[in-house]
Design a protein around this motif. Structure first.
Motif, mmCIF file in Angstrom:
data_model
loop_
_atom_site.group_PDB
_atom_site.id
_atom_site.type_symbol
_atom_site.label_atom_id
_atom_site.label_comp_id
_atom_site.label_asym_id
_atom_site.label_seq_id
_atom_site.Cartn_x
_atom_site.Cartn_y
_atom_site.Cartn_z
ATOM 1 N N THR A 78 0.826 -1.210 0.000
ATOM 2 C CA THR A 78 0.000 0.000 0.000
ATOM 3 C C THR A 78 0.860 1.260 0.000
ATOM 4 N N HIS A 89 -8.447 0.852 2.432
ATOM 5 C CA HIS A 89 -7.451 1.640 1.704
ATOM 6 C C HIS A 89 -7.768 3.124 1.832
ATOM 7 N N ASP A 98 -5.305 -3.412 -7.010
ATOM 8 C CA ASP A 98 -4.813 -4.195 -5.877
ATOM 9 C C ASP A 98 -5.369 -5.611 -5.962
ATOM 10 N N GLU A 99 -4.596 -6.552 -5.498
ATOM 11 C CA GLU A 99 -5.048 -7.945 -5.423
ATOM 12 C C GLU A 99 -5.575 -8.414 -6.770
ATOM 13 N N GLY A 103 -6.449 -8.578 2.401
ATOM 14 C CA GLY A 103 -6.109 -7.200 2.693
ATOM 15 C C GLY A 103 -6.465 -6.601 4.046
#
Ligand code: ADP
Ligand code: MG
Length: 697
Positions: free
Chosen positions: A302, A332, A396-397, A552
């Protein structure tokens, strides 16, 4: 122009319309070419005979030469079976039939010498083969092929005499005609350099091997060719893109420097710094960035993402970060908002549950350029979401997103395609990364922030539950929080929900003194969020959940992860779940609960988890257990439909083939040199037949 190999399979002698239709339906074989590429999946050595005395239960299929000395029917009704007593000079065994007994009896000749073939099973000290393949021994059997090809087939095909032998027969007919038509598909220079068998003998040998050594070479050659062209294509795609897709030059480091000097809460790890540098070099290069960041859970992706956003924003563009779930997007947003506020930057969150009025504001602020960073879920992809100038898109991911979705991000900036950073917490074995992301540049964060204590993992059986409860209590009394995770697998969703609820109740009974949170997929997002938040704030001590917390989620004070029915989870999922703890300074633990009886694969999974925390090592084991298609989900499996190559076993061949492809492109990026004419033709002809490769990114 359709060539010989495009000829419809029904025109092959011995096939005809009926069988052709079955081959189409059952094996997806339509043409001569496709039949020719229906390679055997294993071979049987039919020159080797086992002695009965040497049989063991571990043997796969074996072939035994012996005399059928007697037959008798035993039992009656449904348990009736036919037993043949089969003898060689070393001992006796049984051949058994449970079906078609009357028919078999008629066929057998007591006293004759047979070759029996099948998988031996052990009962007490005796061995038996159920429903063996039997063949009367004759002089001709002595001269037959050492390696019999075994083709995959189906029940329906077998019923039409297209069992493995039947397929072998039509293959023989096809090969007789096709061999002269087969042309070499690799240039001589490569054949010589890598000592590869030519195409014609390779095809012949893979179907009808003359000896094990040549067979090995045939397989190697065909695997090499397959990997070579897949890699060539991916590398070419990457080349074309870096050449064609101009990127906007994002090179201003003022914001970054300010953040780094005044606000950053910790020292970056060496790996974080290196990866930031790699991304920065891409962003300022004038070429579009397409970079994959692989980093194990907790490696600090991150922060890397945020710093890259600062470069983009500092250079007068905008950035967005897309997460696969609402919970993650929220987290996030919350985490990054703190930093954005310090820097005086505007950040917003856009998800499915963002209110309409808020949405409108966001859309307007994006268009005016006022909004610097947008965090969100798939909602980001909607066409109505338009930016003034999107410079950097972060995903992300990644494994949760499909290829088409990535492509949608590209369209968010009309003038320059945005730079793209894809972050994945699922470490992928090198072979897979090279294939799946062969057209991306790859950065690896291979270092965890200092001071982290490795998570201790243990495996406990259900009968140890009381002890585990005692451990939970002790940890909570030390001030920590605990996750208890239950599997939720779609086909048995109701039952799973029940086991989750039962679990919740028994935990509530065992720990009446502690407030609990519960989160599962059937809850409304708002309720889920509320429960999550209570846990994040420390108001609840235990979080009972399904895998929705998998990805996450970050609660540094949570130090214990209990996974119920751990045998039902896949390895990468277990690893992801475990990654939810071990984020703070305290020693963390992961307890894998399972029943006592475990399948071999389950045991390997749990043992692997206990043995190592290394995501890359775990990914390797996972690949071996599950195979590549499963590992990445069906979404991307198309690109891994290899005919013969096996990503879990052929890493060395893949690496060599990729190097070879790279060398060729380095010297001749357009493949315009006459010596590469053959390669170019091959690439062009394959393009017609195969998946749309340009979609892969
Ligand atoms: P992931 O790579 O799994 O997304 P995160 O970015 O969520 O990991 O980071 C995990 C935790 O580690 C966060 O609490 C984050 O603030 C912290 N962290 C990240 N980088 C560092 C660092 N260099 N030093 C100390 N803590 C760090
Ligand atoms: Mg993360």
């Amino acid at each position: 122009m359709p060539g010989y190999f495009d000829t419809k399979i029904e025109f092959l002698k011995g096939v005809g319309p009926q069988k052709a239709e079955l081959l189409n339906k059952e094996l997806n074989i339509f043409t001569f070419g496709e039949l020719l590429q229906h390679y055997p999946f294993r071979y049987e050595d039919r020159t080797k005979f086992y002695k009965i005395r040497h049989l063991t239960a571990e043997l796969d299929h074996v072939q035994i030469l012996g005399r059928l000395v007697k037959i008798e029917t035993i039992g009656d009704g449904r348990r009736k079976r036919l037993v043949g007593y089969f003898r060689d000079e070393t001992g006796e065994m049984e051949l058994t039939w449970f079906k078609g007994v009357q028919w078999v009896v008629k066929k057998l000749t007591v006293g004759a010498v047979y070759i029996a073939f099948g998988k031996p099973n052990q009962y007490g000290r005796k061995f038996s083969i159920a429903h063996p393949e039997l063949e009367i021994y004759t002089a001709a059997t002595e001269n037959r092929n050492a390696f019999q090809p075994i083709y995959s087939t189906t029940e329906k095909l077998r019923a039409k005499f297209l069992d493995s032998k039947g397929i072998s027969k039509i293959m023989e007919i096809l090969l007789q005609n096709a061999l002269p038509q087969i042309h070499e598909t690799l240039p001589t220079s490569i054949l010589e350099r890598f000592n590869l068998l030519a195409k014609k003998p390779a095809i012949k040998e893979i179907h009808f091997p003359s000896n094990p050594e040549v067979l090995r070479k045939a397989i190697y050659r065909l695997k090499f060719e397959e990997f070579f062209y897949v890699q060539l294509r991916l590398l070419k795609l990457k080349l074309t893109r870096t050449e064609k897709s101009q990127g906007q030059i994002l090179s201003d480091t003022n914001l970054l420097t300010e953040f780094y000097k005044n606000h950053i809460p910790f020292e970056l790890t060496g790996a974080q710094k290196r990866v930031i540098k790699e991304a920065y070099n891409d962003m300022r290069s004038g070429k579009q960035m397409n970079r994959l960041i692989q980093g194990d859970v907790g490696s600090g992706k991150t922060m890397v993402a945020f710093i890259c956003c600062l470069v983009a924003i500092g250079s007068s563009s905008q950035a967005c970060l897309m997460a696969p779930t609402e919970i993650l997007a929220n987290q996030h947003h919350e985490g990054l908002k703190e930093f954005a506020d310090m820097m005086g930057l505007n950040i917003a969150l856009l998800t499915g549950s963002t209110k309409k009025s808020e949405r409108k504001k966001i859309h307007a602020a994006l268009l005016s350029g006022e909004l610097h960073i947008l965090i969100g879920t798939h909602a980001l992809l909607e066409d109505i979401v338009q930016f003034k100038n999107l410079g950097l898109a972060i995903v992300d991911e990644q494994h949760r997103f499909g290829v088409a979705q990535r492509a949608k991000l590209w369209a968010k900036n009309k003038q320059f395609v945005p730079h793209v950073l894809v972050m994945t917490a699922t470490p992928i074995p090198r072979t897979l990364a090279m294939t799946l992301y062969g057209d991306l540049d790859i950065s690896v964060i291979d270092e965890l922030p200092a001071g982290r204590k490795p998570i201790q993992t243990v495996h406990r059986y259900d009968k140890d539950r009381l002890k585990v409860f005692g451990f939970i209590k002790k940890e909570i009394e030390l001030g920590r929080q605990v996750y208890i995770v239950y599997p939720l697998i779609e086909e048995s969703e109701k039952m799973d929900l029940k086991s989750l609820m039962d679990g919740y109740e028994s935990i509530a009974r065992a720990f009446p003194q502690y407030p609990l949170s519960i989160v599962h997929g059937a809850m409304k997002p708002a309720d889920k969020d509320y429960e999550m938040q209570r846990f994040v704030k420390g108001e609840t001590k235990i979080m009972v959940a399904t895998t929705v917390i998998e990805v996450g989620v970050n609660v540094p004070n949570a130090s214990v992860m209990i996974i119920e029915n751990a045998e039902r989870f896949g390895l990468s999922q277990l690893h992801q779940l475990r990654g939810r703890v071990g984020r703070g300074a305290e020693q963390s633990y992961c307890v894998l609960m399972s029943k006592y009886e475990l399948s071999k694969d389950s045991r390997i999974r749990l043992d692997t988890m206990v043995r190592t925390n290394n995501g890359f090592e775990i990914a390797d084991v996972d690949l071996k257990l599950r195979g590549p298609g499963d590992l990445m989900g069906t979404q991307q499996s198309g690109i891994m439909d290899l005919l013969i190559g096996d990503l879990s076993k052929d890493a060395p061949i893949l690496a060599i083939a990729r190097d070879a492809a790279q060398n060729i492109l380095a010297e001749d990026p357009d493949l315009s040199h006459p010596s590469n004419a053959l390669i170019l033709r091959q690439v062009q002809s394959q393009r017609k037949h195969q998946v749309n490769w340009s979609r892969i990114s």
